[in-house]
Design an enzyme around this catalytic site. Structure first.
Site, PDB file in Angstrom:
ATOM      1  CG  HIS A  22       6.277   4.485 -51.630  1.00  0.00           C
ATOM      2  ND1 HIS A  22       7.095   3.885 -52.721  1.00  0.00           N
ATOM      3  CD2 HIS A  22       6.598   3.162 -50.661  1.00  0.00           C
ATOM      4  CE1 HIS A  22       7.420   2.634 -52.682  1.00  0.00           C
ATOM      5  NE2 HIS A  22       7.222   2.219 -51.465  1.00  0.00           N
ATOM      6  CE  LYS A  46      15.456  -5.481 -53.058  1.00  0.00           C
ATOM      7  NZ  LYS A  46      14.617  -4.986 -52.077  1.00  0.00           N
ATOM      8  NE  ARG A  95       2.012  -2.948 -50.315  1.00  0.00           N
ATOM      9  CZ  ARG A  95       3.067  -3.446 -51.052  1.00  0.00           C
ATOM     10  NH1 ARG A  95       3.292  -2.950 -52.327  1.00  0.00           N
ATOM     11  NH2 ARG A  95       3.928  -4.433 -50.900  1.00  0.00           N
ATOM     12  CB  SER A 133       8.673  -0.191 -56.163  1.00  0.00           C
ATOM     13  OG  SER A 133       8.390   0.859 -55.345  1.00  0.00           O
TER      14      SER A 133
HETATM   15  O1  PNS Z   1      10.933  -1.036 -49.243  1.00  0.00           O
HETATM   16  P1  PNS Z   1      11.541  -2.434 -48.567  1.00  0.00           P
HETATM   17  O2  PNS Z   1      12.467  -3.018 -49.773  1.00  0.00           O
HETATM   18  O3  PNS Z   1      10.116  -3.316 -48.381  1.00  0.00           O
HETATM   19  O4  PNS Z   1      12.180  -2.035 -47.321  1.00  0.00           O
HETATM   20  C1  PNS Z   1      12.892  -2.994 -46.351  1.00  0.00           C
HETATM   21  C2  PNS Z   1      13.639  -2.279 -45.476  1.00  0.00           C
HETATM   22  C3  PNS Z   1      14.789  -1.422 -46.168  1.00  0.00           C
HETATM   23  C4  PNS Z   1      13.161  -1.453 -44.413  1.00  0.00           C
HETATM   24  C5  PNS Z   1      14.628  -3.484 -44.883  1.00  0.00           C
HETATM   25  O5  PNS Z   1      14.955  -4.450 -45.701  1.00  0.00           O
HETATM   26  C6  PNS Z   1      16.081  -3.012 -44.083  1.00  0.00           C
HETATM   27  O6  PNS Z   1      15.818  -2.225 -43.174  1.00  0.00           O
HETATM   28  N1  PNS Z   1      16.950  -3.220 -44.628  1.00  0.00           N
HETATM   29  C7  PNS Z   1      18.311  -2.593 -43.954  1.00  0.00           C
HETATM   30  C8  PNS Z   1      19.172  -3.901 -43.313  1.00  0.00           C
HETATM   31  C9  PNS Z   1      18.210  -4.208 -41.775  1.00  0.00           C
HETATM   32  O7  PNS Z   1      18.473  -3.359 -40.908  1.00  0.00           O
HETATM   33  N2  PNS Z   1      17.941  -5.728 -41.696  1.00  0.00           N
HETATM   34  C10 PNS Z   1      17.257  -5.854 -40.612  1.00  0.00           C
HETATM   35  C11 PNS Z   1      15.991  -5.984 -40.487  1.00  0.00           C
HETATM   36  S1  PNS Z   1      15.269  -7.358 -41.349  1.00  0.00           S
END
Ligand code: PNS
Length: 166
Positions: A22, A46, A95, A133
Site C-alpha cells: 500500500h 465486515k 498486484r 493485509s
Molecule cells: O481494500 P479493499 O477491501 O479491497 O477495498 C475495497 C473498497 C473499499 C475500495 C470497496 O469495497 C469500496 O469502495 N467499498 C465501499 C462501498 C462501495 O462503494 N461499493 C460499490 C463499489 S463495488
C-alpha cells in the site's frame, strides 16, 4: 481539479492493516497527483482486526514522509464520498491478474454510479506482488515473519495485538 486547480486523488481501501505494498502505491500516486487522500472504509458488517482509528493511526505513521498525503475514513458508497471530498480520481493498486477481475468489477460499478469519476490503476512493485493485509495477519498470527512486508509501526501493532514476538 479542486478550487486551487490542484488535482486530487483518493486511494480507498480496507487497509487492515496498511502494508508496504500500500505504501508503494501511495508513494507513486502522491508523486503524480497534487493531493492524495488515503481513505479507510468503515464497514460495520465486515469484521476487521484493527479498528478504523487504529488503521488511521498506522496509515498516518507509515505515510508521514509524504507531505501531500492525508488520511481519512468513509462509510457507505465510495462515489458519495468522492463527491463529498470533491475528487474525481480513484486510485487502486494491482498486484496480479487475479486482482484485475475484482478491480474491474468495482471500477465499472463505480462508473455506472458516477460516470464522471475515473479509476487509475497503479501496478505494484513485483516484490510486493504477493503481499496482502489478510496474508500478513495470518502469517503473523501463526508465528511467521512479516518483516519487510509491513511498516515498522504496523509490525509493532501486530505484536501487541497477537501478543507474539516474531
Ligand atoms: O481494500 P479493499 O477491501 O479491497 O477495498 C475495497 C473498497 C473499499 C475500495 C470497496 O469495497 C469500496 O469502495 N467499498 C465501499 C462501498 C462501495 O462503494 N461499493 C460499490 C463499489 S463495488
Amino acid at each position: 481539479m479542486n478550487q486551487d486547480n490542484k488535482i486530487s486523488a483518493v486511494y480507498p481501501g480496507s487497509f487492515d492493516p496498511v502494508t508496504n505494498g500500500h505504501v508503494y502505491i501511495a508513494e507513486r500516486a502522491a508523486s503524480i497527483f497534487d493531493e492524495l487522500t488515503v481513505s479507510i472504509l468503515y464497514n460495520e458488517h465486515k469484521s476487521a482486526t484493527f479498528s478504523v482509528q487504529e488503521r488511521i493511526e498506522m496509515a498516518r505513521e507509515a505515510l508521514k514522509h509524504l507531505k501531500n498525503v492525508k488520511i481519512d475514513c468513509f462509510e457507505g458508497l465510495l462515489v458519495d464520498y468522492m463527491k463529498h471530498v470533491g475528487s474525481r480520481v480513484i486510485i487502486r493498486g494491482l498486484r496480479a491478474m487475479s486482482d484485475f477481475e475484482y478491480e474491474f468489477q468495482i471500477a465499472l460499478m463505480n462508473r455506472q454510479l458516477a460516470p464522471e469519476l475515473e479509476t487509475f490503476f497503479i501496478v505494484t512493485d513485483p516484490k510486493y506482488s504477493y503481499v496482502s493485509s489478510s496474508g500478513v495477519r495470518e502469517v503473523f498470527h501463526f508465528g511467521g515473519t512479516v518483516q519487510g512486508l509491513v511498516p515498522d509501526c504496523v509490525f509493532k501493532k501486530l505484536s501487541e495485538r497477537f501478543n507474539i514476538k516474531n
